[in-house]
Motif scaffolding. Structure first.
Motif, PDB file in Angstrom:
ATOM      1  N   UNK A  53       9.535  -3.376   6.533  1.00 32.65           N
ATOM      2  CA  UNK A  53       8.955  -3.437   5.196  1.00 32.65           C
ATOM      3  C   UNK A  53       8.771  -4.394   4.336  1.00 32.65           C
ATOM      4  N   UNK A  54       7.716  -3.931   3.314  1.00 30.52           N
ATOM      5  CA  UNK A  54       7.360  -4.677   2.309  1.00 30.52           C
ATOM      6  C   UNK A  54       7.817  -3.816   1.264  1.00 30.52           C
ATOM      7  N   UNK A  55       7.802  -5.004   0.450  1.00 29.01           N
ATOM      8  CA  UNK A  55       9.138  -4.430  -0.937  1.00 29.01           C
ATOM      9  C   UNK A  55       8.020  -5.538  -2.108  1.00 29.01           C
ATOM     10  N   UNK A  56       8.463  -4.985  -2.914  1.00 29.87           N
ATOM     11  CA  UNK A  56       7.809  -5.476  -4.405  1.00 29.87           C
ATOM     12  C   UNK A  56       7.703  -5.325  -5.593  1.00 29.87           C
ATOM     13  N   UNK A  57       8.044  -5.815  -6.517  1.00 26.80           N
ATOM     14  CA  UNK A  57       7.760  -4.697  -8.593  1.00 26.80           C
ATOM     15  C   UNK A  57       7.535  -4.685  -9.190  1.00 26.80           C
ATOM     16  N   UNK A  58       6.820  -4.826 -10.560  1.00 24.33           N
ATOM     17  CA  UNK A  58       6.713  -4.798 -11.183  1.00 24.33           C
ATOM     18  C   UNK A  58       6.853  -4.693 -12.549  1.00 24.33           C
ATOM     19  N   UNK A  59       7.331  -5.362 -13.247  1.00 25.96           N
ATOM     20  CA  UNK A  59       7.595  -4.809 -14.885  1.00 25.96           C
ATOM     21  C   UNK A  59       6.259  -4.972 -16.033  1.00 25.96           C
ATOM     22  N   UNK A  87       0.022  -5.030  -4.793  1.00 32.47           N
ATOM     23  CA  UNK A  87       1.058  -6.209  -4.087  1.00 32.47           C
ATOM     24  C   UNK A  87       0.625  -5.685  -2.274  1.00 32.47           C
ATOM     25  N   UNK A  88       1.389  -4.559  -2.199  1.00 30.37           N
ATOM     26  CA  UNK A  88       1.349  -3.849  -0.760  1.00 30.37           C
ATOM     27  C   UNK A  88       0.360  -4.172  -0.372  1.00 30.37           C
ATOM     28  N   UNK A  91      -0.722  -7.478   1.818  1.00 35.91           N
ATOM     29  CA  UNK A  91      -0.045  -8.086   2.309  1.00 35.91           C
ATOM     30  C   UNK A  91      -0.511  -7.534   3.818  1.00 35.91           C
ATOM     31  N   UNK A  99       9.369   3.725  -6.806  1.00 39.44           N
ATOM     32  CA  UNK A  99      10.437   3.913  -7.108  1.00 39.44           C
ATOM     33  C   UNK A  99       9.822   3.486  -8.859  1.00 39.44           C
ATOM     34  N   UNK A 146       9.125  -0.519 -14.612  1.00 38.45           N
ATOM     35  CA  UNK A 146       9.222  -0.566 -13.428  1.00 38.45           C
ATOM     36  C   UNK A 146       8.853   0.367 -12.349  1.00 38.45           C
ATOM     37  N   UNK A 148       8.977  -0.557  -7.573  1.00 39.08           N
ATOM     38  CA  UNK A 148       8.869  -0.969  -6.787  1.00 39.08           C
ATOM     39  C   UNK A 148       8.198  -0.311  -6.274  1.00 39.08           C
ATOM     40  N   UNK A 150       7.376  -0.111  -1.881  1.00 35.18           N
ATOM     41  CA  UNK A 150       7.317  -0.141  -0.324  1.00 35.18           C
ATOM     42  C   UNK A 150       6.335   0.672   0.627  1.00 35.18           C
TER      43      UNK A 150
END
Lengths: 353, 353
Positions: A53-59, A87-88, A91, A99, A146, A148, A150
């Motif tokens: 699982x590749x996961x990232x979050x941006x605000x 971002x995903x 990778x 989300x 925000x 998220x 995946x």
């Protein structure tokens, strides 16, 4: 200036929190097998099968990352998804879910949220992404989004920032600087409009730049392109904060230096003419600008023949043995060291912490 | 009123964005095998092995979800983690990672962020959670925190909101209303302080309520407790928005009604005395309050003997065949229908959309 506010009328208070989320997301359809359970419970359920699982979050914050004066809400929704999944992609993974949390002032009507979600939905369709969760809240402050993101990848396919080796080639996808110079044009017209509201914005001739700024795309196609060419990058990053920043990250995390060939940095003709109009060196804009959402990666020099004539990619430099020594060179002129100064100044300008 | 602002001095601008994240997170250690790669690349890598991934996101906004006048920053960091992982716990999954996005005004010094992160770290240690990512941004607005929470569970263990059947027992963990009445006390003292800044807050005798409001805990222990009792709930939700709201969610999604026994709703003695002091029926506070972070779940009536004398749990009602018909009854008095009115009014009061 791009939205007719008079069209909007339904107050957000007509919906409860849960009614609002339901209303905004009822037309979203899930298509990925990795989405086991979507919106509607305390949490969502994902099935990674045998993948990582590749996961990232941006605000994203109003007046820091976007200006609603010239950003249509639908474009903002679309761009938020692109920012997240880029971002995903960086990778070398495939994004499959997002989300979205949104805080919005009561000054916005429901129709404004619908516009944002229509952009989110357009991007989800374009990139085959499932919206699987989120949160909404009111904000006396301003608009806050925000994201998220995946995605999934086999372990052997994942590409980090840390794998570049000396003599590897440094490659950029697409062309750079469009979003940065698009922002300059929008800011100029906004300033002119504020000093004289009768002025109509003059955006003719900048269509490519404006599209790159307002509706960028994520390079979800690169993973497939590279696979078809039988190339696995040794390191990779997305170009979101300016080319200089990204090169310095690869340098730092891979323990290599880089030499950049200034005249190989890919740019559209509109970037060249607009940079001239603003009196900015286009490469300076590209190094310190940002928001290209192209990919920057290194490959083994043994893969040179596979990529050298491919119009999707530009070889813009090579890795050297001297860690953190990043030089930029143009023809026979002296090499200039690239420091973190550039992007730090840019970040301050953008008011980022 | 709880923090000495004079202790703080380092401006955030002394760090770049990446330097700041690195500084704030350098003392965090990862402990879970599911964390393959943490902070420091475009995205983080998780390994779900053969489990399902359970994921949720929560947005917390200054002056909507928290008031910095009486919320210590360390407690806010701790509570943010609790709010996030409580959603994972409510699916009967084990939380193992969080990602934290923070937007903060430049009026805050670095030491304020360090306080928030020290609370995040304390919660991560307490609950064995790895911090695997995040984003920071400046905000001219106010403090914004977004928590993405990730957990894991075997498919057969996951409990949804939708599985309750008629005649199932409705159970609450712990006791309820503490956080709501703690908030009433803090708001009262804050109002008194604003009208006369020489007044010292009078918080003696409310310690349990204040702890429930300012430093709640997530019930990560319930999954194990239930497993030891050989009980798998038929439906479950966490009590974050008030008991009424949560019962109505279970009712709606499980297609059942509920009858609630008012005198079985568990509450601490401080809740009873403080409710009396404020002239509020304690059960009304519990139904329409929130932030308990206890679990509400249904079990088969066949499991009654396994749970009936366990001090961790209270049987507060049972499911009926009439969908969306939720009644509350006290002794021999008439049953009163519980409507969504309660929590919608509460949400409006809290300024949520």
């Amino acid at each position: 200036m791009l939205d007719d506010k008079n069209l909007y009328k339904t107050p957000i208070s007509e919906y409860g929190e849960f009614g609002l989320i339901k209303h905004l997301t009822e037309n979203f359809e899930n298509i990925n097998l990795s989405t086991s359970q979507s919106i509607g419970d305390d949490a969502s359920i994902l099935d990674a099968k045998n993948k990582k699982v590749v996961i990232s979050t941006d605000l994203l914050i109003e007046n820091v990352h976007f200006n609603l004066t010239y950003t249509p809400l639908k474009h903002l929704g679309y761009k938020s998804v692109v920012v997240g999944i880029s971002d995903i992609v960086a990778m070398n993974a495939i994004p499959e879910q997002i989300m979205v949390s949104i805080a919005i002032s009561n000054r916005f009507p429901v129709e404004a949220l619908e516009e944002i979600y229509s952009g989110i939905q357009a991007a989800c369709k374009r990139y085959r992404i499932d919206l699987v969760g989120g949160d909404t809240a009111s904000s006396n402050l301003g608009l806050v989004i925000n994201i998220t993101s995946i995605g999934y990848a086999d372990e052997s396919e994942i590409v980090y920032r840390k794998g570049a080796k000396a003599n590897d080639l440094l490659i950029a996808s697409g062309d750079l600087g469009g979003a940065y110079f698009g922002l300059q044009v929008l800011e100029r017209e906004n300033t002119a409009f504020k000093s004289n509201p009768n002025l109509q914005p003059d955006l003719a001739g900048y269509s490519y730049l404006l599209e790159r700024q307002l509706k960028p795309e994520a390079r979800t196609d690169i993973k497939t392109l590279l696979k078809e060419m039988n190339i696995l990058p040794t390191s990779m990053i997305d170009i979101s904060d300016g080319l200089a920043s990204e090169i310095l990250h690869l340098s730092d995390q891979s323990n290599v230096g880089f030499t950049i060939y200034e005249d190989k940095v890919p740019m559209d003709n509109q970037v060249i003419t607009t940079a001239e109009e603003f009196g900015i060196n286009p490469v300076t804009g590209i190094l310190n600008g940002g928001e290209d959402y192209e990919l920057l990666f290194t490959i083994s020099i043994n893969d040179l023949d596979k990529i050298k004539n491919n119009p999707n990619f530009s070889i813009i430099g090579h890795a050297t043995t001297e860690k953190n020594n990043v030089l930029i060179t143009k023809g026979n002129t002296e090499s200039i060291p690239l420091t973190a100064q550039g992007w730090d100044a840019y970040l301050k300008k953008k008011n980022k912490i």
